[in-house]
Design a protein around this motif. Sequence first.
Motif, short mmCIF file in Angstrom:
data_model
loop_
_atom_site.label_atom_id
_atom_site.label_comp_id
_atom_site.label_asym_id
_atom_site.label_seq_id
_atom_site.Cartn_x
_atom_site.Cartn_y
_atom_site.Cartn_z
N GLY A 172 0.83 -1.20 0.00
CA GLY A 172 0.00 0.00 0.00
C GLY A 172 0.86 1.24 0.00
N ARG A 173 0.24 2.32 -0.31
CA ARG A 173 0.97 3.57 -0.41
C ARG A 173 0.60 4.47 0.75
NH1 ARG A 173 3.52 7.50 -2.38
NH2 ARG A 173 2.81 9.35 -3.42
N GLY A 174 1.61 4.87 1.49
CA GLY A 174 1.40 5.87 2.53
C GLY A 174 1.34 7.24 1.87
N SER A 175 0.97 8.23 2.63
CA SER A 175 0.87 9.58 2.06
C SER A 175 1.89 10.49 2.72
CB SER A 175 -0.55 10.10 2.25
OG SER A 175 -0.90 10.05 3.61
N SER A 176 3.13 10.13 2.59
CA SER A 176 4.18 10.92 3.22
C SER A 176 5.38 11.02 2.28
CB SER A 176 4.59 10.25 4.53
OG SER A 176 5.30 9.06 4.26
N PHE A 177 6.47 11.50 2.83
CA PHE A 177 7.71 11.64 2.07
C PHE A 177 8.68 10.51 2.36
CE2 PHE A 177 6.04 15.96 2.64
CZ PHE A 177 5.88 16.31 1.31
N SER A 178 8.22 9.46 2.97
CA SER A 178 9.07 8.34 3.33
C SER A 178 9.62 7.67 2.07
CB SER A 178 8.26 7.34 4.17
OG SER A 178 9.09 6.43 4.82
N LEU A 179 10.86 7.25 2.12
CA LEU A 179 11.57 6.78 0.92
C LEU A 179 11.01 5.50 0.30
CD1 LEU A 179 15.27 7.45 2.01
CD2 LEU A 179 13.86 8.80 0.44
N GLU A 180 10.31 4.68 1.07
CA GLU A 180 9.80 3.41 0.52
C GLU A 180 8.51 3.58 -0.28
OE1 GLU A 180 7.24 3.91 4.06
OE2 GLU A 180 9.31 4.40 3.60
N ILE A 181 7.89 4.72 -0.21
CA ILE A 181 6.58 4.94 -0.83
C ILE A 181 6.56 4.56 -2.33
CG2 ILE A 181 4.84 6.70 -1.39
CD1 ILE A 181 4.95 5.82 1.60
N PRO A 182 7.55 4.96 -3.14
CA PRO A 182 7.50 4.58 -4.57
C PRO A 182 7.56 3.07 -4.82
CG PRO A 182 9.05 6.38 -4.23
CD PRO A 182 8.66 5.87 -2.87
N MET A 183 7.93 2.29 -3.81
CA MET A 183 8.03 0.84 -3.96
C MET A 183 6.66 0.16 -3.81
SD MET A 183 11.48 0.39 -1.66
CE MET A 183 11.82 -1.33 -2.03
N GLY A 184 5.62 0.94 -3.50
CA GLY A 184 4.28 0.37 -3.33
C GLY A 184 4.08 -0.28 -1.97
N ILE A 185 4.92 0.07 -1.04
CA ILE A 185 4.83 -0.45 0.33
C ILE A 185 4.99 0.72 1.30
CG2 ILE A 185 5.70 -2.76 -0.18
CD1 ILE A 185 8.47 -1.79 0.76
N ARG A 186 4.75 0.43 2.57
CA ARG A 186 5.01 1.43 3.59
C ARG A 186 5.43 0.73 4.86
NH1 ARG A 186 0.08 2.53 6.80
NH2 ARG A 186 -1.51 1.12 6.01
N PHE A 187 6.20 1.45 5.66
CA PHE A 187 6.61 0.90 6.95
C PHE A 187 5.46 1.05 7.93
CE2 PHE A 187 10.89 1.87 5.25
CZ PHE A 187 11.48 0.63 5.44
N ILE A 188 5.32 0.07 8.79
CA ILE A 188 4.35 0.11 9.88
C ILE A 188 5.05 -0.37 11.15
CG2 ILE A 188 2.30 -0.24 8.45
CD1 ILE A 188 2.33 -3.21 9.36
N ILE A 189 4.41 -0.15 12.27
CA ILE A 189 4.94 -0.61 13.55
C ILE A 189 4.02 -1.69 14.11
CG2 ILE A 189 5.19 0.06 15.99
CD1 ILE A 189 7.53 0.98 14.35
N LYS A 190 4.64 -2.76 14.53
CA LYS A 190 3.94 -3.77 15.33
C LYS A 190 4.54 -3.66 16.72
CE LYS A 190 2.80 -6.86 11.59
NZ LYS A 190 2.63 -8.25 11.22
N SER A 191 3.75 -3.92 17.73
CA SER A 191 4.27 -3.75 19.08
C SER A 191 3.82 -4.88 19.99
CB SER A 191 3.81 -2.41 19.65
OG SER A 191 2.41 -2.38 19.78
N ARG A 192 4.56 -5.03 21.06
CA ARG A 192 4.19 -5.96 22.11
C ARG A 192 4.62 -5.35 23.44
NH1 ARG A 192 8.03 -8.49 24.90
NH2 ARG A 192 10.11 -8.56 24.01
N LEU A 193 3.90 -5.65 24.47
CA LEU A 193 4.26 -5.14 25.79
C LEU A 193 5.51 -5.85 26.30
CD1 LEU A 193 0.80 -4.95 27.57
CD2 LEU A 193 2.21 -3.03 26.83
N PHE A 194 6.40 -5.08 26.91
CA PHE A 194 7.54 -5.69 27.59
C PHE A 194 7.04 -6.46 28.81
CE2 PHE A 194 10.09 -2.06 25.76
CZ PHE A 194 10.95 -2.85 25.01
#
Length: 122
Positions: free
Chosen positions: A86-108
């Motif tokens: 998917g495409r994010g709507s920012s200036f992040s460098l991966e955007i032209p690749m058709g992907i976006r970074f996301i965060i997954k989290s877990r409690l310590f």
Amino acid sequence: MIKRVDASEEALQVIAQLQERYGALMFHQSGGCCDGSQPMCFEDGDFKVGESDILLGTVANCPFYMSRDQFEYWKHTQLTLHITKGRGSSFSLEIPMGIRFIIKSRLFTDEELQILESQQES
């Protein structure tokens, strides 16, 4: 050593591709809405971090910063940088690749939080 931020294998592969193209990189996640709520990747130095940002750690030798206010909400979690189609709507460098970074989290766990506290003291 307990890491506050890590990356999935898929994210590491994308980071390696971006490093090959752009050189040194950095990540930032602000506490803003919309674009700022997802991690963004920049050429190192292209995003100006300020006194309100803290360094959580590094991912693939890239510094990962977060706004101090946002960190207050996330300080009990380990963040894992991942990608999704998917495409994010920012200036992040991966955007032209058709992907976006996301965060997954877990409690310590309580034990991990104690170790993190001792790491900060040393």
